[in-house]
Structure formats: C-alpha cells, structure tokens
Design a protein around this motif. Sequence first.
Motif, PDB file in Angstrom:
ATOM      1  N   GLU A 198     -25.366  36.748  27.207  1.00  0.00           N
ATOM      2  CA  GLU A 198     -25.486  35.329  27.519  1.00  0.00           C
ATOM      3  C   GLU A 198     -26.493  34.646  26.602  1.00  0.00           C
ATOM      4  O   GLU A 198     -26.298  33.498  26.186  1.00  0.00           O
ATOM      5  N   CYS A 199     -27.565  35.332  26.289  1.00  0.00           N
ATOM      6  CA  CYS A 199     -28.548  34.769  25.358  1.00  0.00           C
ATOM      7  C   CYS A 199     -27.923  34.536  23.982  1.00  0.00           C
ATOM      8  O   CYS A 199     -28.144  33.488  23.354  1.00  0.00           O
ATOM      9  N   ALA A 202     -25.609  31.506  24.128  1.00  0.00           N
ATOM     10  CA  ALA A 202     -26.371  30.258  24.167  1.00  0.00           C
ATOM     11  C   ALA A 202     -26.958  29.946  22.793  1.00  0.00           C
ATOM     12  O   ALA A 202     -26.952  28.789  22.341  1.00  0.00           O
ATOM     13  N   ALA A 207     -28.813  26.793  21.315  1.00  0.00           N
ATOM     14  CA  ALA A 207     -30.103  26.914  21.991  1.00  0.00           C
ATOM     15  C   ALA A 207     -31.103  27.635  21.095  1.00  0.00           C
ATOM     16  O   ALA A 207     -30.751  28.589  20.395  1.00  0.00           O
ATOM     17  N   LEU A 214     -34.184  29.426  27.460  1.00  0.00           N
ATOM     18  CA  LEU A 214     -33.018  30.235  27.792  1.00  0.00           C
ATOM     19  C   LEU A 214     -32.993  30.609  29.268  1.00  0.00           C
ATOM     20  O   LEU A 214     -31.925  30.674  29.888  1.00  0.00           O
ATOM     21  N   LEU A 217     -31.796  27.572  31.062  1.00  0.00           N
ATOM     22  CA  LEU A 217     -30.406  27.313  30.695  1.00  0.00           C
ATOM     23  C   LEU A 217     -29.443  28.272  31.381  1.00  0.00           C
ATOM     24  O   LEU A 217     -28.357  27.884  31.835  1.00  0.00           O
ATOM     25  N   LEU A 218     -29.842  29.535  31.486  1.00  0.00           N
ATOM     26  CA  LEU A 218     -28.936  30.579  31.979  1.00  0.00           C
ATOM     27  C   LEU A 218     -29.253  31.019  33.409  1.00  0.00           C
ATOM     28  O   LEU A 218     -28.622  31.963  33.905  1.00  0.00           O
ATOM     29  N   ARG A 261     -18.634  29.082  27.466  1.00  0.00           N
ATOM     30  CA  ARG A 261     -19.130  28.158  26.453  1.00  0.00           C
ATOM     31  C   ARG A 261     -19.266  26.746  27.022  1.00  0.00           C
ATOM     32  O   ARG A 261     -20.239  26.040  26.738  1.00  0.00           O
ATOM     33  N   VAL A 264     -22.394  26.648  29.367  1.00  0.00           N
ATOM     34  CA  VAL A 264     -23.653  26.679  28.621  1.00  0.00           C
ATOM     35  C   VAL A 264     -23.865  25.367  27.866  1.00  0.00           C
ATOM     36  O   VAL A 264     -24.979  24.817  27.844  1.00  0.00           O
ATOM     37  N   THR A 265     -22.817  24.877  27.243  1.00  0.00           N
ATOM     38  CA  THR A 265     -22.944  23.635  26.489  1.00  0.00           C
ATOM     39  C   THR A 265     -23.345  22.486  27.403  1.00  0.00           C
ATOM     40  O   THR A 265     -24.223  21.680  27.058  1.00  0.00           O
ATOM     41  N   LEU A 268     -26.990  22.858  28.376  1.00  0.00           N
ATOM     42  CA  LEU A 268     -27.881  22.694  27.233  1.00  0.00           C
ATOM     43  C   LEU A 268     -27.995  21.220  26.840  1.00  0.00           C
ATOM     44  O   LEU A 268     -29.084  20.735  26.510  1.00  0.00           O
TER      45      LEU A 268
END
Length: 815
Positions: A198-199, A202, A207, A214, A217-218, A261, A264-265, A268
């Motif tokens: 996941e990192c 991102a 990111a 992070l 975000l996650l 995606r 996450v987008t 972010l």
Amino acid sequence: MNHSTTSRPALLPDGHAAGLRSVIAADPAASLVAGIQGAGGYGKTALLEQLARTYHDAGIPVFGANALDRAGEGAVLVDDAHRLDDAVLGELREVARRPGTRLVVAYRPGPRPAALAELIGELGAPVLLAALGRDEIAAQAGAVAPEWIGWLQAQTGGVPRYVSRVLAAAEPGAAELPPRALDQFQHDLDQLGEAGRECVTAMAIGATPHPDLLAALLDLDPAEVGSALLAVRAAGLVGADDVLLPIVRAAALRLAPWEQRLRVTRRLVEIQLARGGSVLPLVSPLLGADIALLPEATLAAAFEKAGDEALRDAPHLARPLFAAAVSAGIPVVSVAARQARAAAVAGDLDEALRLADQVIVDDAVPDKELGVQVAASVLAHRGLLERSAELCRWSVGKLRWPGDRAFAALGLIGSGRLGEADELLSSSDDAGPPTSMTGAAAQLAAGVRESVVGSAATALSTLVRSASLSEPVGRGVLVPDSPAAIAALVALHCGELEVAQSTLDRAIGAGAGGPLLHHRHRLLAAWLPLVRGDTVTARVKLQAAAGPAARDRLLATAIEAGIASRDNDMGALAAARGQARQAVAEHSVDLFALLPLGELVVAAARLRDLDWIAPYLVEARGLLERLGNPPLWTSMLTWKRLQAAIVLEDLDDARQLAADLDGMAHHNPLAAAMAEAARVWLRILTGQVDQDEVEQASRGLHSAGLAWDGARLAGQAAIHTKDRRAMLALLECARALQGKPPRPRAVRGGDTDLLSEREKEVAELVLAGLTYKQVGKRLFISAKTVEHHISRIKQRLGCANREDLLNRLRELLGR
C-alpha cells in the motif's frame, strides 16, 4: 538481439565484488569470513553463485544455512541472512569464529534484528553492491544507441535485476517499458506485505514517503509505516532520494487494482488540499477520465488548484485543467482571467485576448488586474504596442497591477509619446509595494527613457540591472516585454554585442518572461551572429526560435532576409519578400521594431522593390522625429537607409544620410563609427578609394560591433579601386574582419592531410548549402575559384559525382 536471462548472466558492477571474487579464485582453500550487503535486486544471489562455482571448480564442497554442521568440510555460502531466525543466525556467528572457516553471508541493508547485527559484527566490513554504471549496462545490452542506455539507466536506477528484466523483454532502442518486465514486479511487491504494497502504491500515485502522511493516508499506524518504508528501501525499489524508481512506479500503477488507486488518490487529494500541498501530479492523470473519482466540490477545487500550479510549472496543462474545473462545478467567471493567461502562455493569443476582454468588461468577474495584464501583454506581442500602453495606463487609474505604470510608459515612449510617458512617471500616485517586479519595471521604464533623452551607457546599465532584478520572478509573470529583450535591443543599437549576448543568455537560462517571451529572447540571440556575418549560426539559431506572435514573425522574417542578403542568395531574398510584407503589415511601427525594419529596407533595396516598405519607413521617421530623433535609435535606421541608398546608387540620398549620421556621431562609439564609414562610402561611390582610410573605417565598424558591415566596406572598396596592390590589401582586410567561417570538425585518422585549410573552408560552406557564388562572397574569392577548389577536392577524394562528393565530405568533416 537476444537478451534472454535464462542462464542468469551476472549483472554485477566491478569494484568490491570483483575483489572478493579474485581473493577466492587465488586461493579457494584459504580461510575467509566475509559479508555481502546489497538491496534487493543488486546481485547478491548472482555473486554467491559465482563464488559457489569457484569453490566447486577447486573441489571444495559448498553448504548453505541448512547444513551448518558440515561447515568444517567446505565453504558456507548463505543468502538472504535477513530472513533467518535468531537461532540460525547464532549458529552462523559461531561458525564465523572458528579457525579455518570459509564463510560468506549476504544480507540486505535493513531491517536489521539484533542477532543479524551481531553476526555482521563478526563478518567485518561488508562487500557493498552498487548500481550498474552506463558502461556496465552498455556491455550487457550490446550494440544500442548511447541515448537508450541513458534512458535504461534512468528508468531502472541501474539496479541489476531491473536492467535484466528490461533487456530480456524490450526491443533495444524502444524507449518504453515492456509490460512483461513490469509484471515481474508482482513478486517483489508481494514480499513487502500488505502495508508495504500500500505504501508503494501511494508513493506511485504521488504521496511523499513520510511516515505520518502515509499513515494518515492509508489508515495505518506510523510505526507500521516506518517499518514498511525500511522494507521498501531494502528491496531496492527507491533511489537515493527515497523516490520510487521510474520502473517501480510504472509497475506499481499497473499492478495495483483500480479501486485501490481510486481510494488512495481520493484521500491524497483531500489531504493535499487541506494542507495546501501540490495536487498537480495527482490531478493531471485524471484529465479526460470517464469515472467520477472525487466528490464534485473536491474535484473542482483540485482541478482549479492544479491549474494554478500548471501556470507556473507545466503551462501546457493549465488550459485543460481549468476547463476540467469548470466542468466539475467551478463558476466559469472565477477562472476566466486565469484561463486567459493559460491561453496566452500556450501561444493561443487570439483566445487569450478574447477571454481577457471578457474579464475586463464584466464587473462580475474577479481578477480583472490579471485580465488587463494578459490583454496588454498579448497586444504587445501582436505588434500593437500603443494599444497595449493605453490599456496599461487605464489600469493605473482603475485596477493597478504590479508594473502597469512602467509598462504604460514603456509603450508610450515606444509609440513616440514621450511627454505623456513623463507625465505618467512623474505622477505621485501610490506605486504599490516595492517588490522585485515593480522595481524591475520601474528601472525598465527609466532605462528606455534614458535611451531616448540621455546617455547610451547609462540607459544600457539601467536596463541590464532591470533584467537582473526580474530574473528570480520573471518565469511566472506575463508582461508586454522583458527587460532582457529591451536591454538587448539597446545594446544592439549601440554596438555592445557582448552585453546583449550575456543578457540574453541569462534570460534564456532563467526562463525570464515565461514561455511567451522565450521565443523573443531566442530570436534576438539569433540576431547577434547575423550582425557578425555568421549566417550559418544565425540560421541554426533561427530554426530553433520560431514564435507565434506578430512581433516574433517580424524579427524572424528580418533575420531570414538578412541571412539571404549576406549570403547573396537572391532567390531566398525574393522568397522572403512575401513573408516580410505580411509581417510588416501586421506590426505597427514602434521604437522596438526599428531594427528588423532597417534590415528589411536593405533587403527591399536589393530587390529594387522599396515601394511597399516606404510608408512604414515614413512612419518610423515620424516616430523618431516626435521623440526628437534620439541618436541611439535613429542612427542604426539611418545607417540601414544609407546601405539601401548605396545598393541603389542613389548618391544624393546617400549624402543626406551621411550628413545625418555625422550629426549623431557624438552620442556613442557605434554612431561615430557609422558616421566615419558613411564618409568613406561616399568617397568610394565617387571613385575615390584611399586604402588607409577604408581600412581605418572598416576596422572602426568591426570594433563597434558591425563586423559584417566592416568587412563589406573593405570588400566593396577593393572592387572599386584600380590599384591592384590596394585591392589585394583591402581584400585581405575584408577577410580578416569577416573572420573565417566555422572551422571544420576534426578529420579522422589518416584523412587529416587530404584537404588544405582553404579547401576545408570551402567544403564546410558547400555542405552548409551555399552556392559557389555565395561561398565566394563569404571567402572573398571568385565563384570560379570555388569551382576549381571543388574540382580538386573531388579528384583528391576519388568521387565520381556530386552526390559521392557530398557524402564523402560529410564523413570527412564529421557533419
């Protein structure tokens, strides 16, 4: 070319690894304890396999971590020690302490548990594996272009495993990462665990690799993210700056599920908007996407902010981003001024002016100052300087934007309205905060005024300071003209070519004036070799400097005509006439267009077609008269008119123009040199050629910056004299002043002595496309002599025809 890696070729850099191989190969039976440290993909396994073969070839058995009880019987080679449990690591530590041990252990830089750290302490300083260099990649890739090797190194970071994947799947020379190579990263990502994957996803989306960001975000624990980032680094997925390698980023985006995606987008973008961070890298890939990625309000705000960032960092994206913001719900009036600026920066001047006009007249539209700035800048670029000045002056009393007063004065002076400019500049109205931009604009106006009423040296110094002051902020502004461009024009009018060159070089390097003024700076830079008579360089620079504005077209057309005139290419000169008539008709006559106008006057005279340009010349003379005929601006146009009169053999006009130049000789060294040369020209036209007088005047022009004019004066004097000794001396003077054409590139190998220096000069100009007559003009020899040179070259090189000759010359001269 087959890049298959089924036999696992060793992609390893030399250095420490080579040293370890050499030590073992020299004495395989000797005791040895060593560690090999390298991130994932750097070749630890490949190196251990090479060492294993060396031991096997010497008859020494090789064991792994699962047979440590037999360590005394052979060599122990252990891979991925960072994956072993504490018990095995403890056994390896004991093995390392035994006398006569042959032990090599490979491990990643981290994470490093206590047991592994203790083992490393016993192993000593490790062999460090590094990325592959260009030469090492090239040796593995074979015969491909160096540019592609550079691309491959940039994409992979030189990580041996990634280089191998691309070489095995790509067509050499194709600058595109093959899907098969990207798909192989699935295993690397799986090894990271869920948090690590996941990192990486991102980071691939945009990111920064910061644990707190992070984690938010996650929805992960910061400590967990910290461990995941250590694993990402140890896996060799990032460069030294902690940014994903391009090939890793491409693979992560390809392999991550679309839903992940999107999630996450979305998050972010929201985080970046809340903290005021950049969203351009996140939002630009969404342009044209069919799926609704974000809530409308967030989407609209993100596109709007990304558009603002693009105006500064990626101008070509600004227009579609603002359009996307409007589609997502931002009111069109709120971004209209910025859309106008984006259109101007993109070179769509008609659309920029249309949008800017709407902004100016609509009271409901914000950012009117920006609308005026855009409109004023576009009008100046379209050759309508007076209208631009009027708009700037209107802004002074109504809206105010930084520099509007100064640019209004600049346009008024350029249009011949000095009194109105003085009145505006002397106004006591508040000029706004003293920023770098307002300071640069004020100095620009002061320098232009000084060029009209005062000293050339003072004017140029003020303008150069203005250009320097505007450099830090010049890339992001939109202005009618740049201090660098005006400084270069003033320098050209007073013969300070070095100042013009350095000022333009700095402006081009700094991106002063943004994309719209980029072409103007490059075109003025192309004018410099034209003045020196170096038409080859001028042509090259011109080809790289085409711009969309009428002002740019006028400059470009004048340079084309100047090149044709200096090369005596009447066909090209005639072809440029139509473009010149159009360019001059589109552009109003102003002070800063006199340089190209003067060049076109000479071109028109050579074509015996002055009628079309005469009305513009009358306008120019009227403009200068309204300004009091300032010597700096008047002398160069007068000199060009004198050259036209000489071409037409109009002695009466030439006498009057020479007298006019004499009256301006006191102002600056170039004006003095032109005045002296004008007197000599008059004597030549009446058949009186004094060698010493001609040489002195020619050298004076050369020293003052007009190298080509000086050489032409000496050359024409040689043609008009009946004294053969004087003729030869003047021709030699002309050659010396003109300077040799660009020297041929180094001739290879045993071919060095095939051509004489003169033959190399002739060959270089022929390859540049000049006719024999043009080559003769450049070298001050006859076309027949050029033909004889070419005939001898063809015979010496054994060429059967002209095509063979040209191909051979290109090879010989490295063209």
